[in-house]
Design a protein around this motif. Sequence first.
Motif, PDB file in Angstrom:
ATOM      1  N   LEU A  34      -3.464   3.614   2.045  1.00  0.00           N
ATOM      2  CA  LEU A  34      -3.788   3.019   0.622  1.00  0.00           C
ATOM      3  C   LEU A  34      -2.285   2.635  -0.026  1.00  0.00           C
ATOM      4  O   LEU A  34      -1.535   3.598  -0.332  1.00  0.00           O
ATOM      5  CB  LEU A  34      -4.555   4.021  -0.356  1.00  0.00           C
ATOM      6  N   ALA A  35      -2.099   1.501  -0.125  1.00  0.00           N
ATOM      7  CA  ALA A  35      -0.887   0.767  -0.939  1.00  0.00           C
ATOM      8  C   ALA A  35      -1.222   0.266  -2.294  1.00  0.00           C
ATOM      9  O   ALA A  35      -1.921  -0.151  -2.752  1.00  0.00           O
ATOM     10  CB  ALA A  35      -0.305  -0.344   0.118  1.00  0.00           C
ATOM     11  N   ALA A  36      -0.110   0.834  -2.948  1.00  0.00           N
ATOM     12  CA  ALA A  36      -0.111   0.409  -4.445  1.00  0.00           C
ATOM     13  C   ALA A  36       1.221   0.499  -4.933  1.00  0.00           C
ATOM     14  O   ALA A  36       2.148   1.344  -4.737  1.00  0.00           O
ATOM     15  CB  ALA A  36      -0.999   1.385  -5.421  1.00  0.00           C
ATOM     16  N   LYS A  42      -1.230   4.941  -9.254  1.00  0.00           N
ATOM     17  CA  LYS A  42      -1.607   5.683  -7.781  1.00  0.00           C
ATOM     18  C   LYS A  42      -1.789   7.110  -8.004  1.00  0.00           C
ATOM     19  O   LYS A  42      -2.916   7.707  -7.830  1.00  0.00           O
ATOM     20  CB  LYS A  42      -0.806   5.015  -6.669  1.00  0.00           C
ATOM     21  N   THR A 179      -0.877   7.484   1.293  1.00  0.00           N
ATOM     22  CA  THR A 179      -0.535   6.323   0.246  1.00  0.00           C
ATOM     23  C   THR A 179       0.984   6.090  -0.032  1.00  0.00           C
ATOM     24  O   THR A 179       1.668   6.927   0.526  1.00  0.00           O
ATOM     25  CB  THR A 179      -1.066   6.861  -1.187  1.00  0.00           C
ATOM     26  N   SER A 181       3.936   3.624  -1.984  1.00  0.00           N
ATOM     27  CA  SER A 181       4.319   2.375  -2.940  1.00  0.00           C
ATOM     28  C   SER A 181       4.883   1.241  -2.394  1.00  0.00           C
ATOM     29  O   SER A 181       5.084   0.174  -3.009  1.00  0.00           O
ATOM     30  CB  SER A 181       5.413   2.786  -4.048  1.00  0.00           C
ATOM     31  N   ARG A 183       3.897  -1.440   0.436  1.00  0.00           N
ATOM     32  CA  ARG A 183       3.018  -1.987   1.417  1.00  0.00           C
ATOM     33  C   ARG A 183       3.545  -2.389   2.682  1.00  0.00           C
ATOM     34  O   ARG A 183       3.056  -1.850   3.821  1.00  0.00           O
ATOM     35  CB  ARG A 183       2.243  -3.057   0.708  1.00  0.00           C
ATOM     36  N   ASP A 184       4.838  -2.906   2.657  1.00  0.00           N
ATOM     37  CA  ASP A 184       5.225  -3.287   3.920  1.00  0.00           C
ATOM     38  C   ASP A 184       5.691  -2.269   4.888  1.00  0.00           C
ATOM     39  O   ASP A 184       5.542  -2.337   6.109  1.00  0.00           O
ATOM     40  CB  ASP A 184       6.686  -4.124   3.781  1.00  0.00           C
ATOM     41  N   VAL A 202      -4.365  -0.809   6.543  1.00  0.00           N
ATOM     42  CA  VAL A 202      -3.910  -0.624   5.189  1.00  0.00           C
ATOM     43  C   VAL A 202      -4.545  -1.290   4.169  1.00  0.00           C
ATOM     44  O   VAL A 202      -4.920  -2.565   4.118  1.00  0.00           O
ATOM     45  CB  VAL A 202      -2.485  -1.092   5.086  1.00  0.00           C
ATOM     46  N   ARG A 203      -5.429  -0.494   3.060  1.00  0.00           N
ATOM     47  CA  ARG A 203      -5.839  -0.987   1.962  1.00  0.00           C
ATOM     48  C   ARG A 203      -5.036  -1.093   0.908  1.00  0.00           C
ATOM     49  O   ARG A 203      -4.337  -0.238   0.447  1.00  0.00           O
ATOM     50  CB  ARG A 203      -7.093  -0.041   1.794  1.00  0.00           C
ATOM     51  N   ASP A 204      -5.290  -2.166  -0.061  1.00  0.00           N
ATOM     52  CA  ASP A 204      -4.364  -2.124  -1.249  1.00  0.00           C
ATOM     53  C   ASP A 204      -5.391  -1.614  -2.177  1.00  0.00           C
ATOM     54  O   ASP A 204      -6.594  -1.824  -2.444  1.00  0.00           O
ATOM     55  CB  ASP A 204      -4.437  -3.933  -1.366  1.00  0.00           C
ATOM     56  N   THR A 354       9.569  -2.921  -4.061  1.00  0.00           N
ATOM     57  CA  THR A 354       8.543  -3.818  -3.878  1.00  0.00           C
ATOM     58  C   THR A 354       8.560  -4.982  -4.675  1.00  0.00           C
ATOM     59  O   THR A 354       7.827  -5.916  -4.763  1.00  0.00           O
ATOM     60  CB  THR A 354       7.202  -2.799  -4.120  1.00  0.00           C
TER      61      THR A 354
END
Length: 398
Positions: A34-36, A42, A179, A181, A183-184, A202-204, A354
């Motif tokens: 899970l990316a945020a 988060k 999880t 912070s 995403r890449d 990978v889910r946003d 990010t």
Amino acid sequence: MSDPFLFRRVGMADEMVRSLLGETMFDLRSGVFLAAPRRTGKTTFLRYDFVPALVLRDILPVYVDLWSDRKADPSALVMDAVRNAVRNGEPTALKYVRAMGLEKFKLGGLSFDLSRANALVGDTLMATLASLVETSSKKVALIIDEAQTLLNTDDGRNCLFALKAARDALLGDMMLVCTGSYRDKLVYMTMDREQAFYGAAVRDMPVLDRKFTDAYTAWLNDKLKGEDHLNPEEVFVAFEILGHEPEALKEAVHEYVFSRDLPLTEVAMARRASAWQQYDTQFDGLSSVKQAVLIKIIEDGERSSPFSTQSLQSYADYVGETVSTSSVQTALEGLRSEGLVWKSFRGNYLPEHTDLRDWLKCRRERELLIPPPVDVVAIEDNSTTEPEGHVVDKGCGL
């Protein structure tokens, strides 16, 4: 305002737990990535919504924040979290054994050595997780916050493979939630064939939206009572300007409420501009080659290939002359030391922060909106007329 404001996302947490259990159309029993972005809520969601949702389903949550101790090896933090869960969940029989002064014994076919922090003999992550499942008699959900940190060390990368082995061996009894912070970096953990979780999705994580700001505004207005109430629309616009960051919004509202010098949206834009100014200062201090390389890495993200023909041409176009591969290598090392670029153990490069992508977008927009130079006569003129074509870039907080 002593009572803290807490916005709950119970529905999202319940859906995520059901997916982990394979009860929804989207079966996530193999794990969740899970990316945020940082500071967007988060960790608050994990602690106050997701963990309680697990407990309601009689699942034992084990939470570890890999940023809780930046000096420790992240793999050690994961192991310590699981060990602590084993100790905290000791059955009564194990407590009696400890009281009797025994150090080594067997329980349920598993060998324990109390002289070694209660870890299973062998001291492996898989064995300790198996012990946790055995002693708790529950399904276990291991939640690793800022999981991309495991990519920073050899032990951390080995830990990822150990986690995959444990997940495969304990499938149905162990769930994994990673999880991050960045995403890449999470994508890198799942897109490279040599990574432990190759092929995982990978889910946003959905960002907080108007429901959050409306609830926050209502809570604030109740506290303000006789004072001027906040406008829900203005609060939401300010929240968008500040990148959907709850803490940044709270700080902007605090400044606005106690000064009332500027509209809330302008306070938010000034704060965003201040944040971008830090990157501007750092960027302006770089050599032209470093600037070119950084821009290309930000643009390409996980597809970054700093030494490709196309990248070298991009650098040349920016600098105005041919850039050698050795110059690129030197620039990359410099950007890493300045905390702007991250390098994986396989030589891939990603932006370290990010929000660099948003900063670059806004910087380009600002440069397009800068009015042409004004001559000396115009400067001496006291006219209040703005130069032709001048536009205020409110979208970037300026």
